[in-house]
Design an enzyme around this catalytic site. Structure first.
Site, PDB file in Angstrom:
ATOM      1  N   SER A 207       0.860  -1.180   0.000  1.00 48.83           N
ATOM      2  CA  SER A 207       0.000   0.000   0.000  1.00 48.83           C
ATOM      3  C   SER A 207       0.898   1.231   0.000  1.00 48.83           C
ATOM      4  O   SER A 207       1.910   1.268   0.711  1.00 48.83           O
ATOM      5  CB  SER A 207      -0.902   0.004   1.239  1.00 48.83           C
TER       6      SER A 207
ATOM      7  N   PHE B  16      -5.107   0.667 -15.761  1.00 46.86           N
ATOM      8  CA  PHE B  16      -5.866   1.272 -16.860  1.00 46.86           C
ATOM      9  C   PHE B  16      -7.162   0.508 -17.092  1.00 46.86           C
ATOM     10  O   PHE B  16      -7.147  -0.710 -17.285  1.00 46.86           O
ATOM     11  CB  PHE B  16      -5.024   1.273 -18.134  1.00 46.86           C
TER      12      PHE B  16
ATOM     13  N   ASN C 243       9.737   2.767 -27.377  1.00 43.19           N
ATOM     14  CA  ASN C 243      10.809   3.057 -26.436  1.00 43.19           C
ATOM     15  C   ASN C 243      11.749   1.851 -26.385  1.00 43.19           C
ATOM     16  O   ASN C 243      11.518   0.837 -27.060  1.00 43.19           O
ATOM     17  CB  ASN C 243      10.270   3.455 -25.058  1.00 43.19           C
TER      18      ASN C 243
ATOM     19  N   GLY D  28      18.128  10.231 -24.923  1.00 45.34           N
ATOM     20  CA  GLY D  28      17.852  10.673 -26.284  1.00 45.34           C
ATOM     21  C   GLY D  28      17.129   9.619 -27.105  1.00 45.34           C
ATOM     22  O   GLY D  28      16.272   8.906 -26.595  1.00 45.34           O
TER      23      GLY D  28
ATOM     24  N   ASP E   1       3.686  11.106 -25.257  1.00 49.51           N
ATOM     25  CA  ASP E   1       2.679  11.642 -26.174  1.00 49.51           C
ATOM     26  C   ASP E   1       3.084  13.018 -26.696  1.00 49.51           C
ATOM     27  O   ASP E   1       2.826  13.348 -27.861  1.00 49.51           O
ATOM     28  CB  ASP E   1       1.325  11.728 -25.473  1.00 49.51           C
TER      29      ASP E   1
END
Length: 293
Positions: A36, A116, A191, A224, A252
């Protein structure tokens, strides 16, 4: 000219944990994990990949067309898009379900744990991509599985060049499906973690993938980007952020800058350069849609 942005619109609940996740999780007890986290800071933002990418591209002077779904609770998001001057003609509202929700917790090292709920996003495939004279390019960003598969096919059939950027949606697809995405796409961006998974599942190295498209970009966070074209790699250096406030939505922001550069006909390396600058600007602000350029 316009860009169709396929992806999610979501409400983000963003929480800050002042400690380190690594200090709370015992590696030898993962089989009975029960933790938690106290999160003193909490806020709710407009988010989702399509919304965040559209925000970034709009700031740069582009004309984004997000293609996404919201649920019965999506009126506020539709109003948000109108306020930003973003065309919502491809945003469909679906009854009897919630707009996608992301619960994001960030620790002091900017590591994140995300839960999600896809909600209305799972019906994103009901909106089709058709040829349009004013649409110059598009992007497949994380979305419902059926939507990603079908929209890639529809971009290809419509003759619209597009970026395949599967992000956190990549694990939904097996090797042949990912190979098919690559063969339909014009550019691929991932990525470094996603890039390793993409190579593992397709059996193709970054160099091999780059020979099947016009270019591949592998982002490396604070290191980078790698830009691969025709099997050759170029390193695009990072841009140091003025301060590190919140990494949510940085990817994004980078994607929106990439689309802007591609619209201008820039080289992929120059597009990635702008992405690094915009991402550094975003990380110095709170919220995925609360920064200016």
């Amino acid at each position: 000219m316009a860009a169709i942005i396929c992806g999610s619109l979501a409400f983000d609940t963003i929480m800050t944990f002042e400690g380190r996740f690594a200090e709370q999780i015992l590696p030898d007890q993962l089989h009975i994990l029960n933790v938690s986290f106290l999160v003193p800071a909490l806020r709710r933002d407009f988010g989702g990949c399509a919304g965040n990418i559209a925000y970034s591209l709009k700031l740069l002077g582009g004309n984004p067309l997000p293609m996404a779904t919201v649920g019965s609770d999506g009126a506020d998001y539709l109003a948000r898009l109108k306020t930003l001057g973003i065309d919502a003609q491809y945003v469909r509202q679906v009854d009897d379900t919630y707009t996608a929700q992301a619960m994001i917790m960030t620790d002091r090292d900017n590591n994140q744990i995300t839960a999600f709920h896809p909600g209305a996003m799972m019906q994103a495939h009901i909106t089709r991509i058709e040829p349009r004279a004013d649409v110059k390019l598009g992007i497949i960003s994380p979305d419902g599985r059926d939507a990603m598969l079908q929209h890639a096919q529809q971009f290809k059939a419509a003759g619209i060049p597009f970026v395949f950027d599967p992000g956190q949606g990549l694990p939904m697809f097996d090797g042949p499906e990912l190979a098919n995405f690559i063969d339909q796409a014009t550019w691929v961006t991932v990525n470094d973690y996603e890039g390793k998974m993409l190579s593992d599942r397709t059996g193709w190295s970054s160099a091999e993938i780059s020979k099947r498209v016009q270019g591949l970009v592998v982002t490396l966070g604070g290191e980078g980007c790698e830009v691969w074209i025709g099997g050759e790699k170029t390193i695009v250096p990072p841009v140091k952020a003025a301060s590190i406030v919140d990494p949510t939505g940085c990817g994004d922001a980078w994607r929106g800058a990439l689309l802007h550069g591609l619209e201008q006909g820039w080289s992929l390396a120059k597009c990635a350069e702008l992405g690094n600058r915009v991402g550094a600007t975003k990380i110095a602000s709170r919220g995925p849609q609360n920064y200016t350029l």
